[in-house]
Design an enzyme around this catalytic site. Sequence first.
Site, PDB file in Angstrom:
ATOM      1  N   ASP A 297       0.833  -1.200   0.000  1.00 29.64           N
ATOM      2  CA  ASP A 297       0.000   0.000   0.000  1.00 29.64           C
ATOM      3  C   ASP A 297       0.874   1.259   0.000  1.00 29.64           C
ATOM      4  OD1 ASP A 297      -2.257   1.528   0.045  1.00 29.64           O
ATOM      5  OD2 ASP A 297      -2.733   1.181   2.163  1.00 29.64           O
TER       6      ASP A 297
ATOM      7  N   HIS B 167       3.217   3.518  -9.013  1.00 25.38           N
ATOM      8  CA  HIS B 167       3.019   2.104  -9.339  1.00 25.38           C
ATOM      9  C   HIS B 167       4.269   1.511  -9.982  1.00 25.38           C
ATOM     10  CE1 HIS B 167      -1.077   2.288  -8.067  1.00 25.38           C
ATOM     11  NE2 HIS B 167      -1.473   3.104  -9.037  1.00 25.38           N
TER      12      HIS B 167
ATOM     13  N   LEU C 167      11.534 -20.590  -4.220  1.00 20.56           N
ATOM     14  CA  LEU C 167      10.534 -19.703  -3.607  1.00 20.56           C
ATOM     15  C   LEU C 167       9.263 -19.799  -4.426  1.00 20.56           C
ATOM     16  CD1 LEU C 167       9.674 -17.225  -1.756  1.00 20.56           C
ATOM     17  CD2 LEU C 167      10.528 -15.768  -3.609  1.00 20.56           C
TER      18      LEU C 167
END
Length: 318
Positions: free
Chosen positions: A26, A43, A137
């Site tokens: 956020d 962004h 991962l």
Amino acid sequence: MPVFTSSTRDIPEARDVPRHVAIIMDGNGRWAKQRLLPRVAGHRRGVEAVRTIVRTAVERGIGYLTLFAFSSENWRRPADEVSILMELFLRSLEVEVGKLHDNGIRLKVTGDTSRFDGRIRGLIESGETITASNPRLTLTIAANYGGRWDIAQAAREYYRRHPEALADGAPLEPDALAPYLALAYAPEPDLFIRTGGEQRISNFLLWQLAYTELWFTDRLWPDFDAACAGGANDGFARRIRTGTAAVRDSERKTRAQKMTEDSWGRARHELLKTVGQNNFTTWIEPLTLAEFQDGIARFLAPTNFMRDWVSRNFAEQI
């Protein structure tokens, strides 16, 4: 598919490094606004932060990393911003999948992808296929995802596969639903991080976060770097060590109480045989365990014989 134990059923294994970290990223828009830049700049910078955190997760030995990239509520944003986000998602898939594969990282995208453009859906499918066997991962991107949607779709899938459950009216048990959740392939998160100052989980992994450690920071996502991730990890480790010590202390107390209660039952039986029914009924039977421990000399040792007998048989409980 590996089977993971739910933290609602069993106490999770204590570890200094979380096995699964989930993050709400956020603050991109506010980061751009503070710098008098268009929101798209925030962004784009946020994508760079994703690269940093993925690299950090690999270096720290984290096995699963889940990032909340686009919620089902994000469609309410202005159309031009949604369009930019979709374009960034598409470009990221085009550019990053090869890098993920080269580094042994498996890509998973979870959420209702049916609403995405066909090009994005195709890139998701190919990216997941290419990286499917990578063990280093598991990077999950939650896109058009919502926790309520996840539980609802899991229930629909369960009843689709088990129509007899509807017919017999049997209750739906949590363990039966869990395999149909969107993240059934991963353990429940050990650590949840939200950047940007808000302190809520915003419909993210509602089922899976039941016993997750929550970490909130005012740092905006584009500024969240390896040091910030390290701080969250260190905080997690401290909480887990403290929590583990408390659990172990509680377990010790429970065991001690159980031993004491067992001994009290044994004591009552032996005392009945020793002092006879009349004395037992008058002096011993009314006593609680606490009264027995507190008043043993006063109530149960009127003679040297009784003191010696109690000392021999129950000294460790008194």
